[in-house]
Scaffold this active site. Structure first.
Site, PDB file in Angstrom:
ATOM      1  N   GLU A  69      -6.249 -10.364  -1.957  1.00 43.32           N
ATOM      2  CA  GLU A  69      -7.011 -10.214  -0.702  1.00 43.32           C
ATOM      3  C   GLU A  69      -8.513 -10.111  -0.980  1.00 43.32           C
ATOM      4  O   GLU A  69      -9.216  -9.304  -0.376  1.00 43.32           O
ATOM      5  CB  GLU A  69      -6.545  -8.964   0.061  1.00 43.32           C
ATOM      6  CG  GLU A  69      -5.066  -8.948   0.364  1.00 43.32           C
ATOM      7  CD  GLU A  69      -4.616  -7.766   1.217  1.00 43.32           C
ATOM      8  OE1 GLU A  69      -5.473  -7.080   1.811  1.00 43.32           O
ATOM      9  OE2 GLU A  69      -3.405  -7.528   1.277  1.00 43.32           O
ATOM     10  N   HIS A  96     -10.574  -5.705  -2.332  1.00 44.41           N
ATOM     11  CA  HIS A  96     -11.601  -5.593  -1.291  1.00 44.41           C
ATOM     12  C   HIS A  96     -12.757  -4.801  -1.882  1.00 44.41           C
ATOM     13  O   HIS A  96     -12.705  -3.571  -1.961  1.00 44.41           O
ATOM     14  CB  HIS A  96     -11.043  -4.882  -0.051  1.00 44.41           C
ATOM     15  CG  HIS A  96      -9.935  -5.628   0.617  1.00 44.41           C
ATOM     16  ND1 HIS A  96     -10.154  -6.829   1.271  1.00 44.41           N
ATOM     17  CD2 HIS A  96      -8.608  -5.379   0.718  1.00 44.41           C
ATOM     18  CE1 HIS A  96      -8.993  -7.266   1.765  1.00 44.41           C
ATOM     19  NE2 HIS A  96      -8.040  -6.408   1.443  1.00 44.41           N
ATOM     20  N   ASP A  98     -12.283 -10.007  -1.072  1.00 39.01           N
ATOM     21  CA  ASP A  98     -13.542 -10.178  -0.345  1.00 39.01           C
ATOM     22  C   ASP A  98     -14.530  -9.149  -0.884  1.00 39.01           C
ATOM     23  O   ASP A  98     -14.133  -8.137  -1.459  1.00 39.01           O
ATOM     24  CB  ASP A  98     -13.402 -10.122   1.190  1.00 39.01           C
ATOM     25  CG  ASP A  98     -12.708  -8.893   1.730  1.00 39.01           C
ATOM     26  OD1 ASP A  98     -12.708  -7.856   1.050  1.00 39.01           O
ATOM     27  OD2 ASP A  98     -12.177  -8.960   2.859  1.00 39.01           O
ATOM     28  N   ASN A 137       1.946  -4.583  -3.424  1.00 38.84           N
ATOM     29  CA  ASN A 137       0.538  -4.932  -3.220  1.00 38.84           C
ATOM     30  C   ASN A 137      -0.229  -3.662  -2.842  1.00 38.84           C
ATOM     31  O   ASN A 137       0.250  -2.853  -2.035  1.00 38.84           O
ATOM     32  CB  ASN A 137       0.508  -5.943  -2.055  1.00 38.84           C
ATOM     33  CG  ASN A 137      -0.829  -6.566  -1.789  1.00 38.84           C
ATOM     34  OD1 ASN A 137      -1.460  -7.097  -2.699  1.00 38.84           O
ATOM     35  ND2 ASN A 137      -1.278  -6.512  -0.536  1.00 38.84           N
ATOM     36  N   GLU A 167       0.811  -1.235   0.000  1.00 41.73           N
ATOM     37  CA  GLU A 167       0.000   0.000   0.000  1.00 41.73           C
ATOM     38  C   GLU A 167       0.840   1.280   0.000  1.00 41.73           C
ATOM     39  O   GLU A 167       0.689   2.135   0.883  1.00 41.73           O
ATOM     40  CB  GLU A 167      -0.976  -0.041   1.184  1.00 41.73           C
ATOM     41  CG  GLU A 167      -1.864  -1.291   1.126  1.00 41.73           C
ATOM     42  CD  GLU A 167      -2.930  -1.355   2.218  1.00 41.73           C
ATOM     43  OE1 GLU A 167      -2.843  -0.595   3.193  1.00 41.73           O
ATOM     44  OE2 GLU A 167      -3.860  -2.177   2.069  1.00 41.73           O
TER      45      GLU A 167
HETATM   46  C1  XIL Z   1      -5.807  -6.783   8.004  1.00 36.13           C
HETATM   47  C2  XIL Z   1      -6.041  -8.021   8.852  1.00 36.13           C
HETATM   48  O1  XIL Z   1      -6.909  -8.893   8.174  1.00 36.13           O
HETATM   49  C3  XIL Z   1      -6.605  -7.641  10.191  1.00 36.13           C
HETATM   50  O2  XIL Z   1      -6.722  -8.761  11.031  1.00 36.13           O
HETATM   51  C4  XIL Z   1      -5.717  -6.596  10.840  1.00 36.13           C
HETATM   52  O3  XIL Z   1      -6.291  -6.160  12.042  1.00 36.13           O
HETATM   53  C5  XIL Z   1      -5.497  -5.422   9.909  1.00 36.13           C
HETATM   54  O4  XIL Z   1      -4.972  -5.879   8.685  1.00 36.13           O
HETATM   55  N1  XIL Z   1      -4.784  -4.728   3.458  1.00 36.13           N
HETATM   56  C6  XIL Z   1      -3.736  -5.536   3.805  1.00 36.13           C
HETATM   57  C7  XIL Z   1      -3.888  -6.494   4.920  1.00 36.13           C
HETATM   58  O5  XIL Z   1      -2.717  -5.545   3.104  1.00 36.13           O
HETATM   59  O6  XIL Z   1      -2.682  -6.693   5.618  1.00 36.13           O
HETATM   60  C8  XIL Z   1      -4.962  -6.090   5.870  1.00 36.13           C
HETATM   61  O7  XIL Z   1      -5.155  -7.144   6.818  1.00 36.13           O
HETATM   62  C9  XIL Z   1      -6.246  -5.765   5.141  1.00 36.13           C
HETATM   63  C10 XIL Z   1      -6.017  -4.619   4.190  1.00 36.13           C
END
Ligand code: XIL
Length: 366
Positions: A275, A247, A277, A211, A170
């Site tokens: 990631e 996401h 969802d 990422n 990020e």
């Molecule tokens: C999230 C985890 O799932 C949580 O458990 C934690 O509290 C915060 O981080 N982007 C990312 C991940 O790259 O590392 C994050 O994961 C979600 C957003």
């Protein structure tokens, strides 16, 4: 134990047992649809289609749940895992120069014992840092050494076990500028090449990724990521892949995912959905579940259409352990399996979203 009507009525009064009630106890109007697909498993489907894996994030506390692990450790279903938290900076270097790999090793060992691909997550991120990284006002020379040492030690420790590392996580703002965090503020964008070079020196074979989110569709931030990649390539900085976090929100999945993937492919590197969802505003309804099925289909079939998309990782597969409700209040139900594994079910239920994924992995139309 027999659940008599009297017992059910009593249980309904107890909030902590709310999820434990069998479906018959809920009224038909609130019943949500479930999966109807009969398939070998999502990873099997992904691999048959030429992808490297279908996988999931997981996290150490969840591994005490045997219903959870029995599904996670089914290689036909999941061929890849990413530690949700236990390889982050706070977990791996809580004090300067003091490294702890105990929690991370649990995830790495799980991957090894099940023959799963392992993705490392992550080396350098502005969040989930231990305080010492930001609190000590390190100068550029000091912080450069700290970034290189953290990245090199982490990647070196897991050398040979990882398929890929999210070396940089990020780095961009939504408007395409560099995020102003402790790394950028102290080192400018040089922190990116410092970390990538340290990672390559520590493991010559692992795929080095950047990422990020909101780079899954055509737009300013994706263009900025492509420009960053081009600059790294021009400067001979090692970079192998881009992680498209993905996401999303039900009903709002972008329409330019394929076109955007093709732009990354044209840069000569691979990428992955890292990631995935797709959250909804609660309460869930049958319509939202059906839309979510379509949305999962859209995202997964985009990956199927572009060869350089190597695999898909969901950011955990059951709503029970999803990060969404705590991070986006009012939203939830983002995963392909529900959270209902108590008394009546003894299992997590697959949602229509599961079918959306399975249909896409088989190259069929929804
Ligand atoms: C999230 C985890 O799932 C949580 O458990 C934690 O509290 C915060 O981080 N982007 C990312 C991940 O790259 O590392 C994050 O994961 C979600 C957003």
């Amino acid at each position: 134990m027999m659940l008599t009507p009297a017992l059910l009525a009593f249980a309904a009064c107890l909030p902590f047992l709310a999820n434990a009630l069998p479906q018959a106890a809920s009224s038909a109007s609130t019943a949500l649809p479930t999966s109807t697909a009969v398939v070998p498993g999502l990873n099997d489907l992904a691999r048959s289609a030429g992808k490297l894996y279908f996988g999931s994030a997981t996290d150490n506390p969840e591994l005490n749940d045997t219903t959870y692990t029995s599904i996670l450790e089914n290689y036909a279903m999941f061929g890849q895992i990413t530690p949700g938290n236990s390889m982050k900076w706070y977990a791996t270097e809580p004090e300067p120069g003091v490294f702890t790999f105990t929690a991370g090793n649990v995830i790495a060992d799980l991957a090894k014992s099940n023959g799963m691909v392992l993705r490392g997550h992550n080396c350098v991120w502005y969040e989930e840092l231990p305080d010492w990284v930001t609190a000590n006002n390190y100068n550029a020379t000091e912080l450069a050494a700290i970034v290189a040492n953290h990245t090199g030690t982490l990647v070196g420790y897991y050398a040979g076990q990882m398929y890929a590392w999210d070396v940089i996580n990020e780095p961009l703002n939504d408007n395409g500028t560099m995020r102003e965090d402790v790394f950028y503020d102290t080192l400018g964008d040089s922190y990116i090449s410092i970390a990538l070079k340290a990672a390559r020196a520590a493991d010559p074979n692992v795929k080095l990724y950047i990422n990020d989110y909101n780079i899954e569709y055509v737009g300013t931030k994706s263009t900025a990521m492509q420009n960053l990649i081009k600059q790294l390539q021009a400067d001979d900085v090692p970079i192998d892949g881009v992680g498209l976090e993905s996401h999303f929100i039900v009903g709002e999945v972008p329409t330019t995912i394929v076109e955007n993937m093709q732009a990354f492919a044209a840069l000569g590197l691979e990428f992955a959905i890292t990631e995935l969802d797709i959250r909804m505003e609660l309460p869930a309804t049958a319509d939202l579940y059906e839309q979510q099925k379509t949305d999962y289909y859209t995202v997964v079939s985009a990956c199927m259409q572009v060869e350089q998309c190597v695999g898909i990782t969901v950011w955990d597969w059951t709503d029970k352990y999803s990060w969404i409700p705590s991070t986006f209040p009012g939203y939830g139900d983002a995963c392909p399996w529900d959270s209902n594994n108590m008394l009546a079910h003894q299992n997590y239920e697959r949602k229509p979203a599961f079918d959306g994924i399975a249909i896409a992995l088989q190259g069929q139309s929804i």
